[in-house]
Motif scaffolding. Structure first.
Motif, PDB file in Angstrom:
ATOM      1  N   THR A  81       0.822  -1.213   0.000  1.00 25.89           N
ATOM      2  CA  THR A  81       0.000   0.000   0.000  1.00 25.89           C
ATOM      3  C   THR A  81       0.853   1.260   0.000  1.00 25.89           C
ATOM      4  O   THR A  81       0.341   2.368  -0.110  1.00 25.89           O
ATOM      5  N   SER A  82       2.178   1.078   0.159  1.00 21.86           N
ATOM      6  CA  SER A  82       3.090   2.217   0.213  1.00 21.86           C
ATOM      7  C   SER A  82       3.816   2.385  -1.107  1.00 21.86           C
ATOM      8  O   SER A  82       4.211   1.406  -1.749  1.00 21.86           O
ATOM      9  N   ALA A  83       3.981   3.626  -1.523  1.00 26.10           N
ATOM     10  CA  ALA A  83       4.696   3.894  -2.771  1.00 26.10           C
ATOM     11  C   ALA A  83       6.158   3.478  -2.650  1.00 26.10           C
ATOM     12  O   ALA A  83       6.786   3.057  -3.616  1.00 26.10           O
ATOM     13  N   ILE A  84       6.712   3.594  -1.441  1.00 25.47           N
ATOM     14  CA  ILE A  84       8.108   3.218  -1.216  1.00 25.47           C
ATOM     15  C   ILE A  84       8.233   1.703  -1.089  1.00 25.47           C
ATOM     16  O   ILE A  84       9.200   1.098  -1.533  1.00 25.47           O
ATOM     17  N   GLY A  85       7.239   1.073  -0.490  1.00 29.53           N
ATOM     18  CA  GLY A  85       7.250  -0.378  -0.351  1.00 29.53           C
ATOM     19  C   GLY A  85       7.753  -0.868   0.996  1.00 29.53           C
ATOM     20  O   GLY A  85       7.401  -1.938   1.434  1.00 29.53           O
ATOM     21  N   ASN A  86       8.596  -0.033   1.686  1.00 33.42           N
ATOM     22  CA  ASN A  86       9.124  -0.418   3.004  1.00 33.42           C
ATOM     23  C   ASN A  86       9.657  -1.855   2.989  1.00 33.42           C
ATOM     24  O   ASN A  86       9.279  -2.691   3.808  1.00 33.42           O
ATOM     25  N   LEU A  87      10.535  -2.174   2.068  1.00 34.49           N
ATOM     26  CA  LEU A  87      11.043  -3.525   1.910  1.00 34.49           C
ATOM     27  C   LEU A  87      11.954  -3.917   3.076  1.00 34.49           C
ATOM     28  O   LEU A  87      12.855  -3.185   3.453  1.00 34.49           O
ATOM     29  N   ILE A  88      11.678  -5.096   3.655  1.00 32.72           N
ATOM     30  CA  ILE A  88      12.527  -5.675   4.701  1.00 32.72           C
ATOM     31  C   ILE A  88      13.021  -7.025   4.195  1.00 32.72           C
ATOM     32  O   ILE A  88      12.223  -7.902   3.864  1.00 32.72           O
ATOM     33  N   THR A  89      14.337  -7.203   4.113  1.00 29.18           N
ATOM     34  CA  THR A  89      14.923  -8.457   3.632  1.00 29.18           C
ATOM     35  C   THR A  89      15.946  -8.962   4.640  1.00 29.18           C
ATOM     36  O   THR A  89      16.750  -8.187   5.153  1.00 29.18           O
ATOM     37  N   GLY A  90      15.891 -10.254   4.929  1.00 30.21           N
ATOM     38  CA  GLY A  90      16.848 -10.839   5.865  1.00 30.21           C
ATOM     39  C   GLY A  90      17.386 -12.162   5.368  1.00 30.21           C
ATOM     40  O   GLY A  90      16.683 -12.924   4.694  1.00 30.21           O
ATOM     41  N   ASP A  91      18.651 -12.430   5.668  1.00 25.56           N
ATOM     42  CA  ASP A  91      19.268 -13.721   5.353  1.00 25.56           C
ATOM     43  C   ASP A  91      18.987 -14.703   6.484  1.00 25.56           C
ATOM     44  O   ASP A  91      19.143 -14.366   7.662  1.00 25.56           O
ATOM     45  N   ALA A  92      18.565 -15.918   6.125  1.00 25.56           N
ATOM     46  CA  ALA A  92      18.187 -16.924   7.125  1.00 25.56           C
ATOM     47  C   ALA A  92      19.206 -18.056   7.152  1.00 25.56           C
ATOM     48  O   ALA A  92      19.770 -18.441   6.128  1.00 25.56           O
ATOM     49  N   LYS A  93      19.425 -18.607   8.354  1.00 27.93           N
ATOM     50  CA  LYS A  93      20.267 -19.783   8.552  1.00 27.93           C
ATOM     51  C   LYS A  93      19.478 -20.830   9.317  1.00 27.93           C
ATOM     52  O   LYS A  93      18.753 -20.500  10.247  1.00 27.93           O
ATOM     53  N   ALA A  94      19.632 -22.093   8.906  1.00 30.98           N
ATOM     54  CA  ALA A  94      18.927 -23.186   9.572  1.00 30.98           C
ATOM     55  C   ALA A  94      19.942 -24.110  10.244  1.00 30.98           C
ATOM     56  O   ALA A  94      20.596 -24.923   9.579  1.00 30.98           O
ATOM     57  N   ASN A  95      20.105 -23.967  11.556  1.00 26.33           N
ATOM     58  CA  ASN A  95      20.927 -24.876  12.342  1.00 26.33           C
ATOM     59  C   ASN A  95      20.025 -25.946  12.951  1.00 26.33           C
ATOM     60  O   ASN A  95      18.864 -25.667  13.269  1.00 26.33           O
ATOM     61  N   SER A  96      20.550 -27.153  13.130  1.00 25.16           N
ATOM     62  CA  SER A  96      19.699 -28.240  13.614  1.00 25.16           C
ATOM     63  C   SER A  96      20.414 -29.142  14.611  1.00 25.16           C
ATOM     64  O   SER A  96      21.586 -29.499  14.412  1.00 25.16           O
ATOM     65  N   TRP A  97      19.687 -29.503  15.662  1.00 24.72           N
ATOM     66  CA  TRP A  97      20.065 -30.656  16.468  1.00 24.72           C
ATOM     67  C   TRP A  97      19.541 -31.896  15.756  1.00 24.72           C
ATOM     68  O   TRP A  97      18.415 -31.881  15.251  1.00 24.72           O
ATOM     69  N   GLN A  98      20.359 -32.938  15.687  1.00 33.07           N
ATOM     70  CA  GLN A  98      19.966 -34.145  14.961  1.00 33.07           C
ATOM     71  C   GLN A  98      20.214 -35.381  15.825  1.00 33.07           C
ATOM     72  O   GLN A  98      21.274 -35.518  16.436  1.00 33.07           O
ATOM     73  N   ILE A  99      19.227 -36.250  15.842  1.00 35.14           N
ATOM     74  CA  ILE A  99      19.341 -37.551  16.506  1.00 35.14           C
ATOM     75  C   ILE A  99      19.130 -38.621  15.452  1.00 35.14           C
ATOM     76  O   ILE A  99      18.138 -38.569  14.705  1.00 35.14           O
ATOM     77  N   ALA A 100      20.044 -39.579  15.350  1.00 32.96           N
ATOM     78  CA  ALA A 100      19.977 -40.555  14.262  1.00 32.96           C
ATOM     79  C   ALA A 100      20.230 -41.974  14.758  1.00 32.96           C
ATOM     80  O   ALA A 100      20.969 -42.203  15.723  1.00 32.96           O
ATOM     81  N   LEU A 101      19.614 -42.912  14.045  1.00 33.80           N
ATOM     82  CA  LEU A 101      19.838 -44.341  14.277  1.00 33.80           C
ATOM     83  C   LEU A 101      20.294 -44.961  12.959  1.00 33.80           C
ATOM     84  O   LEU A 101      19.678 -44.718  11.912  1.00 33.80           O
ATOM     85  N   ALA A 102      21.378 -45.713  12.999  1.00 31.57           N
ATOM     86  CA  ALA A 102      21.906 -46.361  11.796  1.00 31.57           C
ATOM     87  C   ALA A 102      22.150 -47.834  12.060  1.00 31.57           C
ATOM     88  O   ALA A 102      22.425 -48.248  13.193  1.00 31.57           O
ATOM     89  N   TYR A 103      22.027 -48.600  10.985  1.00 32.90           N
ATOM     90  CA  TYR A 103      22.333 -50.039  11.073  1.00 32.90           C
ATOM     91  C   TYR A 103      23.308 -50.380   9.949  1.00 32.90           C
ATOM     92  O   TYR A 103      23.012 -50.162   8.774  1.00 32.90           O
ATOM     93  N   TYR A 104      24.481 -50.924  10.321  1.00 37.26           N
ATOM     94  CA  TYR A 104      25.487 -51.344   9.353  1.00 37.26           C
ATOM     95  C   TYR A 104      25.410 -52.862   9.151  1.00 37.26           C
ATOM     96  O   TYR A 104      25.380 -53.618  10.108  1.00 37.26           O
ATOM     97  N   PHE A 105      25.420 -53.263   7.899  1.00 38.40           N
ATOM     98  CA  PHE A 105      25.291 -54.689   7.573  1.00 38.40           C
ATOM     99  C   PHE A 105      26.642 -55.407   7.704  1.00 38.40           C
ATOM    100  O   PHE A 105      27.692 -54.805   7.633  1.00 38.40           O
TER     101      PHE A 105
END
Length: 216
Positions: free
Chosen positions: A192-216
Motif C-alpha cells: 500500500t506504500s509507494a516506497i514499499g518499506n522492503l525488509i529483507t533478511g538472510d536466514a540460517k537453519a541450524n539443527s540438532w539431529q538424533i539418528a539411528l543407523a544399522y550397518y550390515f
C-alpha cells in the motif's frame, strides 16, 4: 542417491590403505531446526518445527590407526518451520516453510572401545546440501503485504557430535549441524506504500539431529 554414495566411497577409499574396513548401512533420524535471521524485526516471526532425514551410509575403518574411521552418507532431508505474517491492521496468518534436500555429510570419527562389540565415538566434518524442493514460496495472503521465502540451490554446513555403537552393527548418534552460510532469504514489503518499506533478511537453519543407523 546411489551415485552420490558411490562417489563418497571412491573418494574416501582412494586415500585408504588396501586393508581398510568398509561397512554399508541405512540411517534415519530427527531434525530439530532453529531458524535464525539477521534482521531482528523478522527473527520473532519464526516458529521452528521438527523434520526428519533418511538414507544410506558407509563407514571406512583404518586398521593401521586404531580408533580412527570415516563415515559418509546420502540423505533425504526435510526441515520445517512456521512464520507469522501480520498486516497493517494487526491481522495475523501463519505460513508453513518446508525445505527438501539431499544432504551429504562426511565425518572423521574417533572410537573408544567398550569391549568386543561396543564403542563410543566423537565425530566432526563438513556437510554438503542440494535443494530438491520448491525454491520460492509466497508468504502472505494479505493484499496489503507481499512476502517471499527463497531457498538457495545448495548449502554448506558442519557437524559435531557423539555416538554409541552396540553389537558392531547398531549405531545411535546425536549432533549439531551448523550452517556455514545462508540457507535462504525472506523478504516483506507493504504493497500500500509507494516506497514499499522492503525488509529483507538472510536466514540460517541450524539443527540438532538424533539418528539411528544399522550397518550390515
Amino acid at each position: 542417491m546411489k551415485k552420490v554414495l558411490t562417489l563418497i566411497v571412491m573418494a574416501v577409499a582412494f586415500a585408504m590403505p588396501s586393508k581398510a574396513q568398509v561397512s554399508f548401512g541405512v540411517k534415519g533420524g530427527l531434525n530439530l531446526t532453529n531458524m535464525t535471521v539477521d534482521k531482528g524485526s523478522l527473527e520473532d516471526l519464526f516458529k521452528n518445527k521438527a523434520g526428519f532425514f533418511a538414507g544410506v551410509t558407509v563407514k571406512v575403518g583404518l586398521p593401521l590407526v586404531p580408533g580412527l574411521a570415516f563415515d559418509g552418507a546420502a540423505l533425504y532431508d526435510q526441515r520445517e518451520g512456521d512464520i507469522d505474517v501480520v498486516n497493517p491492521s494487526g491481522n495475523k496468518t501463519t505460513e508453513k516453510l518446508k525445505s527438501q534436500s539431499i544432504q551429504v555429510p562426511i565425518n572423521v570419527r574417533y572410537e573408544i572401545g567398550l569391549g568386543e562389540s561396543a564403542n563410543v565415538f566423537i565425530f566432526a566434518g563438513p556437510q554438503f546440501g542440494f535443494n530438491i524442493g520448491d525454491k520460492t514460496k509466497s508468504l502472505s495472503e494479505f493484499k496489503e503485504v507481499s512476502g517471499e521465502w527463497t531457498l538457495k540451490s545448495s548449502n554448506f554446513s558442519a557437524n559435531v557430535g557423539l555416538g554409541f555403537t552396540i553389537m558392531s552393527h547398531l549405531q545411535l548418534t546425536a549432533n549439531y549441524n551448523i550452517a556455514l552460510g545462508k540457507t535462504g532469504e525472506v523478504s516483506f514489503k507493504d504493497t500500500t506504500s509507494a516506497i514499499g518499506n522492503l525488509i529483507t533478511g538472510d536466514a540460517k537453519a541450524n539443527s540438532w539431529q538424533i539418528a539411528l543407523a544399522y550397518y550390515f
